[in-house]
Design a protein around this motif. Structure first.
Motif, PDB file in Angstrom:
ATOM      1  N   PHE A  65      -6.508   6.767  -5.633  1.00 41.07           N
ATOM      2  CA  PHE A  65      -7.470   6.146  -6.246  1.00 41.07           C
ATOM      3  C   PHE A  65      -8.201   5.706  -4.171  1.00 41.07           C
ATOM      4  O   PHE A  65      -9.384   4.566  -4.074  1.00 41.07           O
ATOM      5  N   GLY A  66      -7.737   5.827  -3.028  1.00 39.68           N
ATOM      6  CA  GLY A  66      -8.552   5.925  -2.591  1.00 39.68           C
ATOM      7  C   GLY A  66      -7.772   7.040  -0.778  1.00 39.68           C
ATOM      8  O   GLY A  66      -7.553   8.089  -1.191  1.00 39.68           O
ATOM      9  N   GLU A  67      -7.700   6.098   0.219  1.00 40.18           N
ATOM     10  CA  GLU A  67      -7.404   7.506   1.291  1.00 40.18           C
ATOM     11  C   GLU A  67      -6.028   7.879   1.197  1.00 40.18           C
ATOM     12  O   GLU A  67      -5.084   7.224   0.957  1.00 40.18           O
ATOM     13  N   ALA A  68      -5.891   9.265   1.306  1.00 39.55           N
ATOM     14  CA  ALA A  68      -4.135   9.501   1.146  1.00 39.55           C
ATOM     15  C   ALA A  68      -3.574   8.710   2.824  1.00 39.55           C
ATOM     16  O   ALA A  68      -3.797   8.684   3.446  1.00 39.55           O
ATOM     17  N   LYS A  69      -2.072   9.392   1.739  1.00 39.05           N
ATOM     18  CA  LYS A  69      -1.412   8.711   3.658  1.00 39.05           C
ATOM     19  C   LYS A  69      -1.979   7.365   4.315  1.00 39.05           C
ATOM     20  O   LYS A  69      -1.812   7.172   5.839  1.00 39.05           O
ATOM     21  N   GLN A  70      -2.369   6.414   3.765  1.00 42.70           N
ATOM     22  CA  GLN A  70      -2.351   5.298   4.066  1.00 42.70           C
ATOM     23  C   GLN A  70      -1.735   4.305   4.387  1.00 42.70           C
ATOM     24  O   GLN A  70      -0.444   4.532   3.739  1.00 42.70           O
ATOM     25  N   ALA A  71      -0.788   3.689   5.510  1.00 43.40           N
ATOM     26  CA  ALA A  71       0.189   3.095   5.540  1.00 43.40           C
ATOM     27  C   ALA A  71       0.430   2.321   5.287  1.00 43.40           C
ATOM     28  O   ALA A  71      -0.821   1.264   4.909  1.00 43.40           O
ATOM     29  N   PRO A  72       1.511   1.476   5.483  1.00 46.43           N
ATOM     30  CA  PRO A  72       1.953   0.026   4.595  1.00 46.43           C
ATOM     31  C   PRO A  72       1.204  -1.087   5.394  1.00 46.43           C
ATOM     32  O   PRO A  72       0.740  -0.546   6.573  1.00 46.43           O
ATOM     33  N   SER A  74      -2.243  -2.239   5.348  1.00 49.77           N
ATOM     34  CA  SER A  74      -3.105  -1.961   5.429  1.00 49.77           C
ATOM     35  C   SER A  74      -3.995  -2.248   4.216  1.00 49.77           C
ATOM     36  O   SER A  74      -5.662  -2.537   5.429  1.00 49.77           O
ATOM     37  N   SER A  75      -4.046  -2.526   3.844  1.00 45.26           N
ATOM     38  CA  SER A  75      -4.985  -2.926   2.622  1.00 45.26           C
ATOM     39  C   SER A  75      -4.033  -4.119   1.097  1.00 45.26           C
ATOM     40  O   SER A  75      -3.067  -4.032   1.228  1.00 45.26           O
ATOM     41  N   TRP A  76      -4.900  -4.670   0.465  1.00 48.30           N
ATOM     42  CA  TRP A  76      -3.976  -5.043  -0.416  1.00 48.30           C
ATOM     43  C   TRP A  76      -5.590  -4.959  -2.157  1.00 48.30           C
ATOM     44  O   TRP A  76      -6.211  -4.842  -1.766  1.00 48.30           O
ATOM     45  N   PRO A  77      -4.320  -4.986  -2.818  1.00 50.93           N
ATOM     46  CA  PRO A  77      -3.043  -5.147  -3.141  1.00 50.93           C
ATOM     47  C   PRO A  77      -2.105  -3.956  -2.788  1.00 50.93           C
ATOM     48  O   PRO A  77      -1.656  -4.314  -3.342  1.00 50.93           O
ATOM     49  N   GLU A  78      -2.874  -2.764  -2.582  1.00 48.18           N
ATOM     50  CA  GLU A  78      -1.474  -1.751  -2.179  1.00 48.18           C
ATOM     51  C   GLU A  78      -1.131  -2.561  -1.483  1.00 48.18           C
ATOM     52  O   GLU A  78      -1.338  -1.123   0.228  1.00 48.18           O
ATOM     53  N   PHE A  79       0.005  -3.030  -0.636  1.00 41.32           N
ATOM     54  CA  PHE A  79       0.311  -3.088   0.881  1.00 41.32           C
ATOM     55  C   PHE A  79       1.206  -2.238   0.574  1.00 41.32           C
ATOM     56  O   PHE A  79       1.276  -2.145   2.386  1.00 41.32           O
ATOM     57  N   LEU A  80       1.698  -1.285   0.021  1.00 40.78           N
ATOM     58  CA  LEU A  80       3.035  -0.214   0.500  1.00 40.78           C
ATOM     59  C   LEU A  80       2.250   1.450   0.859  1.00 40.78           C
ATOM     60  O   LEU A  80       2.636   1.483   1.252  1.00 40.78           O
ATOM     61  N   GLY A  81       1.018   0.910   0.837  1.00 41.34           N
ATOM     62  CA  GLY A  81      -0.242   2.510   1.263  1.00 41.34           C
ATOM     63  C   GLY A  81       0.232   3.675   0.273  1.00 41.34           C
ATOM     64  O   GLY A  81       0.784   2.746  -1.331  1.00 41.34           O
ATOM     65  N   THR A  82      -0.446   4.547  -0.041  1.00 42.84           N
ATOM     66  CA  THR A  82      -0.222   5.762  -0.472  1.00 42.84           C
ATOM     67  C   THR A  82       0.164   7.088   0.122  1.00 42.84           C
ATOM     68  O   THR A  82       0.294   6.620   1.341  1.00 42.84           O
ATOM     69  N   ASP A  83       0.651   7.773  -1.166  1.00 44.98           N
ATOM     70  CA  ASP A  83       0.722   9.048  -1.069  1.00 44.98           C
ATOM     71  C   ASP A  83      -0.093   9.683  -0.761  1.00 44.98           C
ATOM     72  O   ASP A  83      -1.462   9.942  -0.311  1.00 44.98           O
ATOM     73  N   GLY A  86      -3.538  10.784  -2.170  1.00 44.50           N
ATOM     74  CA  GLY A  86      -4.157   9.052  -2.409  1.00 44.50           C
ATOM     75  C   GLY A  86      -3.692   7.994  -3.574  1.00 44.50           C
ATOM     76  O   GLY A  86      -4.218   7.337  -4.430  1.00 44.50           O
ATOM     77  N   ARG A  87      -2.338   8.062  -3.470  1.00 44.92           N
ATOM     78  CA  ARG A  87      -1.795   6.950  -4.559  1.00 44.92           C
ATOM     79  C   ARG A  87      -1.454   6.461  -4.689  1.00 44.92           C
ATOM     80  O   ARG A  87      -0.424   6.308  -3.511  1.00 44.92           O
ATOM     81  N   SER A  88      -1.296   5.306  -4.945  1.00 47.49           N
ATOM     82  CA  SER A  88      -0.868   4.076  -4.616  1.00 47.49           C
ATOM     83  C   SER A  88       1.173   3.998  -5.298  1.00 47.49           C
ATOM     84  O   SER A  88       1.642   4.683  -5.961  1.00 47.49           O
ATOM     85  N   HIS A  89       1.538   4.038  -3.900  1.00 44.62           N
ATOM     86  CA  HIS A  89       3.763   3.688  -3.945  1.00 44.62           C
ATOM     87  C   HIS A  89       3.835   2.987  -4.152  1.00 44.62           C
ATOM     88  O   HIS A  89       4.907   3.067  -4.913  1.00 44.62           O
ATOM     89  N   LEU A  90       2.846   1.307  -4.007  1.00 42.58           N
ATOM     90  CA  LEU A  90       3.181   0.498  -5.337  1.00 42.58           C
ATOM     91  C   LEU A  90       3.881   1.089  -6.615  1.00 42.58           C
ATOM     92  O   LEU A  90       4.865   0.893  -7.412  1.00 42.58           O
ATOM     93  N   THR A  91       2.478   1.784  -7.357  1.00 39.95           N
ATOM     94  CA  THR A  91       2.651   1.784  -8.621  1.00 39.95           C
ATOM     95  C   THR A  91       4.097   3.087  -9.305  1.00 39.95           C
ATOM     96  O   THR A  91       4.754   2.291  -9.527  1.00 39.95           O
ATOM     97  N   ARG A  92       3.637   4.069  -7.864  1.00 41.05           N
ATOM     98  CA  ARG A  92       4.360   5.019  -7.726  1.00 41.05           C
ATOM     99  C   ARG A  92       6.300   4.316  -7.734  1.00 41.05           C
ATOM    100  O   ARG A  92       7.299   4.922  -8.638  1.00 41.05           O
ATOM    101  N   LEU A  93       6.118   3.117  -7.124  1.00 42.54           N
ATOM    102  CA  LEU A  93       7.793   2.573  -6.542  1.00 42.54           C
ATOM    103  C   LEU A  93       8.318   2.145  -8.191  1.00 42.54           C
ATOM    104  O   LEU A  93       9.076   2.130  -8.254  1.00 42.54           O
TER     105      LEU A  93
END
Length: 300
Positions: A65-72, A74-83, A86-93
């Protein structure tokens, strides 16, 4: 402080004083216990939402959904970053929590039901029955767990069902030995003797007398076993022997990001931190339950 102030009152012994102090201490849960309970509530909520209301998460676990490997943070609501995709760490966790909780819970339930029943039967009948059940438990304990899981992975395609079945089999001997030891300790109590004198049969004594009194010890042990199973599932996922992608698992997330550890440490640290806090919280809760029910009088 004088000797009179420190001496126990009339009728008290050092053991009763220590027990009273221990009871007072247990009435005041520590900060770690409250933290562990709160963390497990969050993990269970995430697992439940991913199971029954996956639409709560704004992005699917397998869609970028966004830029790959975003740091925790750095954005909201995906506050845990991306892998890395570019997939949501929060959702995958959250979906990884569902995998870990289902594997751990189902394995523990099977271990409690099968191992607990075998332990109760061995404790009541003793003799040849106990010898056969002990032989079965010793054989399972002697079999290398990793070899069993590798064999299952080679015969069956790695999946949540196969890994759950393998881990469930490995939990049976531990619950069998604990239940048997606890039931033997209870079998000489007055209520069992009275039940036998009143003509109660084996079924009533096992399920109405022994089972309720061994249940707390088994339940406190099962929480710690869940922590071990979550680590085992994460380790197998890290080795590629558990849940196949794109379904996320905590171990699989660590494995997919390990090559970027030096450049993007958060890719590994985020799932590692969730795994560590979950196992730590289960151990804290299990230790508190074990202290509360005090199963030290059982002899394995």
């Amino acid at each position: 402080m004088s000797t009179l102030e420190t001496a126990p009152a009339v009728g008290e012994t050092p053991a009763t004083v220590a027990a009273a102090k221990s009871g007072k201490a247990r009435k005041r849960p520590s900060f770690l216990l409250w933290f562990a309970i709160a963390w497990m509530a969050v993990v269970l909520l995430g697992a439940l939402l991913s199971l029954v209301a996956s639409g709560v998460f704004p992005h699917g676990y397998d869609k970028a959904f966004g830029e790959a490997k975003q740091a925790p943070f750095s954005s909201w609501p995906e506050f845990l970053g991306t892998d890395g995709l570019g997939r949501s760490h929060l959702t995958r966790l959250a979906f990884g929590a569902r995998v870990s909780m289902i594997v751990a819970l189902v394995s523990v339930v099977v271990g409690v039901l099968v191992g607990g029943l075998l332990g109760l039967v061995a404790a009541y009948f003793r003799g040849v029955t106990e010898m056969i059940i002990d032989l079965f438990s010793d054989a399972l304990l002697a079999f290398p767990p990793l070899i069993l899981l590798l064999a299952l992975s080679s015969v069956y395609e790695p999946s949540q069902t196969s890994i759950t079945a393998g881990l469930a089999v490995l939990t049976i001997p531990g619950f069998t030995r604990l239940t048997k030891a606890s039931a033997i300790a209870q079998s000489n109590r007055e209520y069992v003797t009275v039940a036998k004198a009143m003509g109660a049969g084996p079924g009533r004594i096992i399920f109405k007398e022994l089972l309720p009194n061994t249940f707390p010890a088994v339940m406190s042990y099962s929480v710690i076993v869940m922590a071990v199973l979550i680590v085992a599932e994460g380790s197998l996922s890290f080795l590629g022997l558990s849940i196949p992608p794109p379904m996320p698992s905590w171990g699989g997330m660590i494995n997919s990001a390990k090559d970027d550890l030096s450049l993007y440490p958060s890719q590994v640290f985020v799932p590692c931190a969730v795994l560590f806090l979950t196992v730590f919280s289960l151990n804290v809760i299990g230790d508190r339950l074990r202290a509360k029910f005090d199963v030290r009088d059982t002899k394995l």
